[in-house]
Design an enzyme around this catalytic site. Sequence first.
Site, PDB file in Angstrom:
ATOM      1  N   HIS A   1       0.802  -1.224   0.000  1.00 17.42           N
ATOM      2  CA  HIS A   1       0.000   0.000   0.000  1.00 17.42           C
ATOM      3  C   HIS A   1       0.830   1.266   0.000  1.00 17.42           C
ATOM      4  O   HIS A   1       2.038   1.261   0.221  1.00 17.42           O
ATOM      5  CB  HIS A   1      -1.050   0.005   1.102  1.00 17.42           C
ATOM      6  CG  HIS A   1      -0.591   0.092   2.508  1.00 17.42           C
ATOM      7  ND1 HIS A   1       0.147   1.110   3.008  1.00 17.42           N
ATOM      8  CD2 HIS A   1      -0.844  -0.724   3.557  1.00 17.42           C
ATOM      9  CE1 HIS A   1       0.335   0.936   4.289  1.00 17.42           C
ATOM     10  NE2 HIS A   1      -0.239  -0.191   4.651  1.00 17.42           N
TER      11      HIS A   1
ATOM     12  N   ASP B   1      -3.819  -3.297  -1.397  1.00 15.90           N
ATOM     13  CA  ASP B   1      -4.486  -2.254  -0.612  1.00 15.90           C
ATOM     14  C   ASP B   1      -4.676  -1.028  -1.503  1.00 15.90           C
ATOM     15  O   ASP B   1      -3.702  -0.483  -2.036  1.00 15.90           O
ATOM     16  CB  ASP B   1      -3.665  -1.902   0.630  1.00 15.90           C
ATOM     17  CG  ASP B   1      -4.393  -0.904   1.530  1.00 15.90           C
ATOM     18  OD1 ASP B   1      -4.666  -1.253   2.688  1.00 15.90           O
ATOM     19  OD2 ASP B   1      -4.679   0.217   1.068  1.00 15.90           O
TER      20      ASP B   1
ATOM     21  N   GLU C   1     -12.152  -1.149   3.894  1.00  9.01           N
ATOM     22  CA  GLU C   1     -11.283  -0.664   4.969  1.00  9.01           C
ATOM     23  C   GLU C   1     -11.376   0.858   5.026  1.00  9.01           C
ATOM     24  O   GLU C   1     -10.676   1.572   4.295  1.00  9.01           O
ATOM     25  CB  GLU C   1      -9.831  -1.116   4.743  1.00  9.01           C
ATOM     26  CG  GLU C   1      -8.945  -0.772   5.920  1.00  9.01           C
ATOM     27  CD  GLU C   1      -7.490  -1.187   5.724  1.00  9.01           C
ATOM     28  OE1 GLU C   1      -6.883  -1.680   6.682  1.00  9.01           O
ATOM     29  OE2 GLU C   1      -6.962  -1.031   4.606  1.00  9.01           O
TER      30      GLU C   1
END
Lengths: 135, 367
Positions: free
Chosen positions: B148, B178, B312
């Site tokens: 990420h 991510d 998320e």
Amino acid sequence: MIPDRIIEQGTLRARGGRAAVEVRLPWYRALPASCISAAKLTIDGAQAPTESLRWEMNGEEFTFADMKTNTAQWWFPTDSAVLSGDLAVDAGEHEVRVDLELYIPYIIIADDQVLHIEEHDTKTMSVRQDEEAYA
Amino acid sequence: MTAEQGTPIQGVTLYSFTRAFHAREYDLDQLIRKTATEGFGPGLEIIGFSSFRGFPEIDDHFAGRFSDLIDEVGLVRTSLAVNADIGLRPDKLMDQDELIAYMRRQIAAAAKLGFPIARVQISLTPDSMEALAPIAEEYGVTLALEVHADQYASHPRILALRDRYEHLGSPFLGFTMDWGATVSGFAPSLIEAYRRRGASEELLAAVVALWDEYYEQGPPADQADHGQRFGRFIGLGHQYGRPDLGIDFGINGTGLFGPARVDDWLEIMPWVRHVHGKFFGIDENGQEPSVPVSDLITLLVTNGYSGAVSSEYEGWHWNHWQSPFEIIRAEQAIQRTAAESAGSRMITDAAEARRAIDAHLSHAVRA
């Protein structure tokens, strides 16, 4: 991270020349005692002497020197710890400031360096004098 | 792409609700029940050190009770997020053997709690991942290393891991994609949070413009470039009379909002075992203004991905004025619409999700 949550409102206590306040972890996951590297407790601008500071967590009391190598005790995100130190506090309202220094053990910023963060919080509250301490 | 279309599994990580958990508004059981009742599953991801007291030690009684609860509410365990705490003793970092032993305990915990995937982190090198592969296999837990923000798919460190995976050929090693690596703007809800902290409109415009400049340039070439960008965000704080905000601009501008393009993921797509549907907020039109959610879902569908997507929500750091539950609901609606527009759908049925994740990982967890 959520530093406004560090001091638990209304938890300032005083007894026998010491002051104590409940504190919360300003991070999203549990950290071991070894990663709680330093704190300051300041009331109305007066700072408790560093060597008088104690940290209570999971029902045990530690000095910061004790905690340096302790990876058995963890500070869980929903638990309050208690920071205390030598400070005389009169009855009434006080401005309480807590400074915390933490290491974040999974964030390695150089070959031998772990991310170190400093967070602080200030709240005003009245003190609860613990009478039995004077008995 | 010629791959068969994927049907990603809808889900959430409880990390999205950190603020509510930390405030003791919901305990773990209540959050799990809320996730099921609100239809945020069926996929469920949990961070071990956030949610389980005493982690990674998990006793039999707790594991049994946890399993019963998951079954009762009809959720499907996807990933247990674990941590490579190399600096557990900040004065004496772990050596490789200590690290492997530390990770073994967490992989064992994932298996005991019934999670088929353990999310691991970038501080694990290709050598560490190679050493962990037989442990992952022993427990039947796939290790999905999270990619990420500034360490995007085509970053040299990630490509080195990919090349090692390719060489090893273990079905137990992969990546967590991510979406924080492929962000398209500085999150407006964070700008609003700075505004509420008294930042001037001129300063905020300069922060957005600097981020946009980096978006045009693409992700930083290396750590030195990353550091320079960080420094320029700090500089803006000084230039506009708010030095107290400078480090925050730097951390978020470079560490949360990664400026790679969506197709950068193609570099590692065959090794993606899990997805963090990272996002930061929902605007008044019901859209995520800074993460290309629809494009990312389309990418997954067209590349045949039928693993889990954990929504998320990261905006909780600064957004204390909106409900994270409403925000998750809105983001998942965007995901479902995007999957349908791409000619597929998200899996929302628990039984189908269990079958899909077994097929996706090609092996079952061995507790």
